[in-house]
Write an enzyme that holds these catalytic residues in place. Sequence first.
Site, short mmCIF file in Angstrom:
data_model
loop_
_atom_site.label_atom_id
_atom_site.label_comp_id
_atom_site.label_asym_id
_atom_site.label_seq_id
_atom_site.Cartn_x
_atom_site.Cartn_y
_atom_site.Cartn_z
N PHE A 135 6.95 -106.73 -17.94
CA PHE A 135 7.52 -107.44 -16.78
C PHE A 135 7.35 -108.94 -16.98
CE2 PHE A 135 7.54 -109.39 -12.58
CZ PHE A 135 8.73 -108.90 -12.10
N ASP A 220 2.65 -113.95 -22.39
CA ASP A 220 2.87 -114.09 -20.96
C ASP A 220 1.55 -113.78 -20.26
OD1 ASP A 220 3.36 -113.70 -18.28
OD2 ASP A 220 5.19 -112.54 -18.55
N LYS A 249 0.76 -117.26 -11.06
CA LYS A 249 -0.14 -116.55 -10.15
C LYS A 249 -1.46 -117.30 -9.88
CE LYS A 249 1.71 -111.91 -10.96
NZ LYS A 249 2.07 -111.43 -9.63
C1 LIG Z 1 3.20 -110.79 -16.50
C2 LIG Z 1 4.10 -111.40 -15.49
N1 LIG Z 1 5.03 -112.28 -15.88
C3 LIG Z 1 5.85 -112.87 -15.01
C4 LIG Z 1 5.80 -112.58 -13.67
C5 LIG Z 1 6.75 -113.23 -12.72
O1 LIG Z 1 6.10 -114.20 -11.96
P1 LIG Z 1 6.78 -114.75 -10.62
O2 LIG Z 1 6.88 -113.59 -9.69
O3 LIG Z 1 5.85 -115.83 -10.17
O4 LIG Z 1 8.12 -115.28 -11.01
C6 LIG Z 1 4.85 -111.66 -13.20
C7 LIG Z 1 4.78 -111.29 -11.78
O5 LIG Z 1 4.28 -110.25 -11.40
C8 LIG Z 1 3.98 -111.04 -14.14
O6 LIG Z 1 3.06 -110.15 -13.75
#
Ligand SMILES: Cc1ncc(COP(=O)(O)O)c(C=O)c1O
Length: 395
Positions: A135, A220, A249
């Site tokens: 994700f 990520d 986050k």
């Molecule tokens: C690993 C990871 N990358 C990217 C995101 C996306 O972040 P945002 O919701 O702040 O766009 C999330 C959100 O849960 C995530 O867990």
Amino acid sequence: MEHALPPSPVHVLETAVRPAAVMVRGAGDELFDQDGKRYLDFVQGWAVNSLGHSPEAVARALRTQASALVHSSAGYFNAPQVQLCTTLARLSGLERTFLCATGAEANESAIKLARKWGQRERGGAWEIVTTADAFHGRTLATMSASGKSAFAPLFEPKVQGFRKVPFGDAAAVEAALDERVAAVLVEPIQGEAGVVVPPRGYLRQLRELCSAQGVLLMFDEVQTGVGRTGALFAFEHEGARPDVMTLGKGLGAGVPLAAMLCDARVACFEPGDQGGTYSGNALTSAVGQAVLEAVTAPGFLDHVNAMSVKLRGVLEALVPRGLVASVRGAGLLLAAELPAATASDVVRRAHAEGLLLNAPRPNLLRFMPALNVLPASIDELAERLPGLLEAAGRS
Ligand SMILES: Cc1ncc(COP(=O)(O)O)c(C=O)c1O
């Protein structure tokens, strides 16, 4: 102005299934709705509130910065932006940072950087290897990069150029690397997929593969970064520093702040390639600095690791009772696999009783409390969780 319309959740565009409660106040591990009902919070904004609800460090940074400078345009440097980028360079070893507001925006920046770098340094390579069930966000490119099966039929046609391989399988990444690939993008632990921990050595193997093939390694760390796994960054567990890392986050502890960090060697953006009205916003940057000061203060990560052991112990104690099948994760990103697909029932019952839990999979509960969660809050969870699991198992 028309005042006749009373406030109603009906005017919130429906993009999520939400319980009726309207939250009005939070303090530490607790959240309160408009009827004054108290919730013990093991979701914390989906691993966002690294310092709990309404922490004084964030409130202080907001107050101080708000009365000095809120925003000055991404066309000028501002003091908190410069300070935060410098702090991130010192802490991560990645010397260049692009600040933005969401994890998706940070990953979008990483994808664009990889494409530009591939164009310049790797004969026009523009494809990116990503993993099944990953994700990376909800912009069109980050949904395309994600491996979530529910995304597959949505918003076609997708952004092209993402090669999906199984997560945790370095040999599959190796097989996918050819002259058309510019980068590999993975989460050190897959969060939304259900706290999927790769085999030990995976990150290190990816580092070696990418270095050997001249491909960018991009982690990520939107969910795993800023102390969540018990180290400041999850890559530290294997000493596998990436070329590009994204954060979000926990970096803002509840204010919209995210970042794409990269090694100076690969910082190939030119003016105009990437930007955004709120990039480097002074108010959110000041909060990011305060959060990093808190998380790197002596003893803070020791607390995360001690609370991880305590929470893991609570969950593992439910295995012999048949209420939990297994426990996995790192730091304060833990998951309990349940013996049956009762997780959303548990979440619903828990909410009704004033306990906030998360179910990323039908048979999985994910626990992402504040990094400064109190031992007493884990004790309270230990008292309340077994009854909820038993009740859900009976129905
Ligand atoms: C690993 C990871 N990358 C990217 C995101 C996306 O972040 P945002 O919701 O702040 O766009 C999330 C959100 O849960 C995530 O867990």
